[in-house]
Motif scaffolding. Structure first.
Motif, short mmCIF file in Angstrom:
data_model
loop_
_atom_site.label_atom_id
_atom_site.label_comp_id
_atom_site.label_asym_id
_atom_site.label_seq_id
_atom_site.Cartn_x
_atom_site.Cartn_y
_atom_site.Cartn_z
N GLN A 619 -3.09 5.09 -6.28
CA GLN A 619 -3.50 5.36 -4.91
C GLN A 619 -2.65 4.55 -3.93
O GLN A 619 -2.16 3.46 -4.25
N ALA A 620 -2.45 5.09 -2.74
CA ALA A 620 -1.76 4.35 -1.68
C ALA A 620 -2.56 3.10 -1.31
O ALA A 620 -3.79 3.05 -1.49
N ASP A 621 -1.88 2.11 -0.78
CA ASP A 621 -2.53 0.83 -0.47
C ASP A 621 -3.65 0.96 0.55
O ASP A 621 -4.60 0.18 0.54
N THR A 627 -11.93 6.96 2.64
CA THR A 627 -10.84 7.94 2.57
C THR A 627 -11.14 9.00 1.52
O THR A 627 -11.00 10.21 1.76
N ILE A 628 -11.57 8.55 0.35
CA ILE A 628 -11.88 9.47 -0.74
C ILE A 628 -13.06 10.36 -0.38
O ILE A 628 -13.06 11.57 -0.66
N LEU A 694 -7.23 14.25 1.30
CA LEU A 694 -7.38 15.21 0.21
C LEU A 694 -6.65 14.74 -1.04
O LEU A 694 -7.19 14.80 -2.16
N HIS A 695 -5.44 14.26 -0.85
CA HIS A 695 -4.64 13.81 -1.98
C HIS A 695 -5.31 12.61 -2.65
O HIS A 695 -5.37 12.53 -3.89
N ALA A 696 -5.85 11.72 -1.87
CA ALA A 696 -6.53 10.55 -2.43
C ALA A 696 -7.74 10.98 -3.26
O ALA A 696 -8.00 10.43 -4.34
N TYR A 697 -8.49 11.95 -2.76
CA TYR A 697 -9.65 12.44 -3.50
C TYR A 697 -9.22 13.05 -4.83
O TYR A 697 -9.85 12.80 -5.88
#
Length: 730
Positions: A619-621, A627-628, A694-697
């Motif tokens: 995951q990004a920092d 966010t998720i 979305l990408h984080a999820y």
């Protein structure tokens, strides 16, 4: 009460006495050596007079030929066969012309579809058939272009854009209907932000003859198109959500009655779903969820019958209609047999629009019957009004019946259809939902009762307790849902026989013949031939391909054939159950044609064994639990309809993204990198921040799936499709 097939002269005299416009003869019932329209005959009966294949010899049925359609998506069309040539449509609106004896390809047509339409298609790239008239083969493409093709060559004779507003979420999935010198087509999109209508075009050149809107427009925009819509406006509240469009799409079930020169149109559900949200809880909301009878020449309404007033449950009336003549109370009457989503079987007089019989097919909690004097349901808001809190509503939005065609034998009076008994947990999304342009605007969440027990374990304790206290939970725990093929008496609703299907998704179209045979498929890959009187399976052919479409039968050079299309998809297309053929084999789209003394059916390639989901990137920092959570909301609102993350899904399982796809994730969504492959572009609706969430999820989902499957493999256990429960958040 018995149902009798009367001679054409008696029918003509009876109808003439009832209506001056009636013709003096009725069309021959059932299809003969040709199968000239998807329903077989003008009554849409899916009934054939052919008898060469019968109870005594059906054990010899085998494959005559097969044709690879070159795609791997949904197939729902019944072929048309005229003078030895088989015409059929495929997903997106492709068209195929084949030699009906050998399967030789004569010509094909590939529409130039704007693939952005995938954004606003609820139920896959379906197409339900073609119409043939005046030397032309007509088909509606998914993006709303109606094509007329030269019957001999497949060249485009004319084309017309049937969509009135491309800023709205319209699509087209139904078969055109020929009515004299006109061809009619509707549209889909009630869950999005559209206002339904049906349009008639001249077959000769594609020019528009007339258009009928199924519901009113915002009165602030001026007078309605006609007086019938002005009257309908009185059934909508002052606070109606005209910005969302209202719904009412005629996505299937358009039938021409040439005896009365009338067109019957089945209309769709409202948008948003909830009556309280849609029109402030006021009025019946005409002409949603109705049968509307239109004059063929003018497009003016002759009568209507609303099967589900104040619909809040996606109970469309767009399911196939069958025309026939019945003896009712000692009098022969021309009627429509109709089984919409709402769980009831209707017999409706074609002249007056008044119901003559209404019987429940399945469990129904939204109503407990009908007042036959008024034709109105006895509604039970205490069990179904989810505006006051969550409710379990029977039947489900998948419908007690849906698009898959029934068959009706006019000689025995028996109606054959796949029937689904299942419910939904439904509740409104909190607050007033803003209009999402070309997005889902149904404004409600729904969970099928077949999945409810799993959801209960994930819900907050207070909500879980509220749901478990609902009286319908007894129904759910007794039987969460099942599907059957049934033979039914239309006037009484009595089940003559029933054959259980493998699961709730297993339902398909029907074909019945004068020789007493019923043909239908299964998504498990079986093609069945049953004794139409008893339901006994006389022949069972394992094809390895899901069969949902209805079959056609025809005769060339003294030989009877039976043709059917194969291919999984449609409503719930991204949920591939373990008992289905596409869980084991490639979702091969084929035309399979059978005859006596035919051969074996070759199965498609077996799918490779499941592998552990790839480990995703870190995951990004700046990713937080918030966010998720935001990404999850965006996923359910925009992506879950197609990407349900089932391991054997036809669409990509987003828990199994490769490193390359992760690297290109932003470009795919925002720049349309894969538009040509059917993945729409989302830069008009999603922000860069949305895409990152979305990408984080999805990374979070993939991490969990990777860990789960890795543990299963290390323990020597088989991988499966479990591990994620998806909710339809409309």
């Amino acid at each position: 009460m018995s149902i009798k097939l009367l001679c054409a002269a008696v029918l003509g005299l009876f109808c003439a006495a009832c209506n001056d416009s009636a013709q003096m003869s009725a069309p021959e019932v059932g299809a003969g050596e040709n199968w000239p329209m998807p329903g077989g005959d003008g009554n849409d009966s899916h009934y054939s007079r052919l008898t060469d294949i019968n109870r005594d010899n059906v054990s010899r049925l085998g494959l005559a030929w097969s044709y690879d359609m070159g795609t791997g998506r949904v197939q729902e069309a019944t072929p048309v066969v005229i003078d030895g040539i088989l015409y059929t449509s495929g997903n997106l609106g492709r068209v195929y012309a084949l030699n009906a004896v050998t399967g030789e390809e004569l010509w094909t047509f590939e529409p130039d579809v704007n693939m952005q339409v995938n954004r606003v298609v609820c139920c896959d790239q379906a197409n339900r058939g073609i119409a043939v008239s005046d030397g032309k083969v007509m088909v509606g493409a998914l993006d709303g272009i109606l094509y007329a093709l030269d019957q001999k060559t497949g060249e485009v004779a004319w084309q017309v854009d049937t969509i009135v507003d491309h800023s709205r979420g319209y699509s087209s999935t139904g078969a055109p209907e020929v009515a004299g010198d006109l061809v009619l087509i509707g549209n889909a999109g009630s869950e999005f932000d559209v206002r339904g209508y049906v349009t008639a075009y001249h077959i000769s050149d594609g020019s528009q003859a007339w258009r009928f809107y199924t519901i009113p427009h915002d009165p602030a925009l001026g007078p309605q198109e006609n007086e019938d819509l002005e009257k309908a406006l009185e059934t909508w509240g002052e606070n109606s959500r005209w910005d969302i469009g209202g719904g009412g799409t005629a996505w299937d079930a358009i039938v021409y009655d040439d005896r009365f020169d009338v067109i019957y149109v089945g209309t769709g559900n409202g948008g948003p779903y909830s009556h309280a949200s849609r029109s402030g809880g006021e009025g019946d909301n005409l002409y949603l969820s109705s049968i509307v009878a239109l004059d063929r020449k003018t497009g003016k309404m002759k009568w209507y019958y609303q099967e589900t007033p104040r619909d809040s449950w996606d109970f469309t009336a767009t399911q196939p209609m069958t025309l026939t003549d019945m003896e009712v109370g000692g009098e022969v009457r021309p009627v429509i047999i109709h089984t919409p989503k709402n769980g009831y079987l209707y017999v409706v007089d074609r002249i007056t629009g008044k119901p003559v019989a209404i019987n429940a097919l399945v469990r129904t909690s939204w109503a407990d019957g009908y007042d036959m004097e008024t034709g109105r349901p006895n509604m039970t808001p205490e069990y179904s009004d989810y505006g006051t809190g969550p409710k379990i509503v029977f039947p489900s939005s998948a419908g007690a019946r849906n698009w898959y065609p029934p068959a009706y034998d006019p000689e025995s009076g028996i109606y054959y259809a796949a029937v689904l008994d299942m419910g939904n947990l439904m509740y409104n999304l909190p607050g007033k939902q803003p209009h999402r342009e070309k997005g889902l605007n149904a404004g409600a969440s729904l969970i099928f009762t077949t999945s409810l027990e799993g959801f209960l374990e994930t819900m907050p304790p207070a909500l879980k307790e509220q749901i478990e206290a609902l009286p319908q939970m007894d129904w759910v725990r007794e039987n969460p849902g099942f599907s059957q093929v049934r033979a039914t008496d239309p006037l009484t609703g009595k089940t003559i026989w029933a054959a259980d299907a493998e699961g709730w998704q297993d339902r398909s179209g029907m074909l019945v013949t004068r020789s007493g045979l019923l043909f239908h498929g299964s998504i498990g890959g079986k093609f069945y031939v049953r004794d139409a009187a008893t339901g006994e399976a006389l022949k069972e052919i394992d094809t390895g391909s899901a069969i949902m479409a209805g079959a056609a039968t025809y005769k060339v050079d003294g030989v009877q054939y039976v043709a059917v299309a194969t291919g999984w998809g449609g409503g719930g297309w991204s949920f591939v159950p373990g008992y289905s053929a596409p869980y084991k084999y490639e979702n091969s789209n084929r035309i399979l044609v059978f005859k006596l003394d035919g051969g074996e059916v070759p199965k498609p390639e077996a799918l490779p064994p499941l592998e552990v989901a790839p480990e995703p990137p870190a995951q990004a920092d700046n990713v937080t639990p918030e966010t998720i959570a935001k990404g999850a909301q965006l996923f359910f609102a925009n992506c879950a309809l197609c990407h349900s993350n089932m391991v054997r899904s036809i669409s990509p399982d987003l828990r199994r993204l490769t490193p390359e796809k992760h690297e290109l994730f932003r470009d795919i969504l925002m720049d349309g990198l894969l538009v040509g492959m059917g993945m729409p572009q989302w830069d008009d609706l999603l922000s860069e921040e949305d895409v990152a969430a979305l990408h984080a999820y999805l990374i979070d989902l993939q991490e969990k799936q990777h860990a789960r499957e890795k543990a299963l493999k290390e323990a020597g256990k088989p991988l499966d499709s479990k591990g994620l429960v998806i909710m339809s958040n409309y």
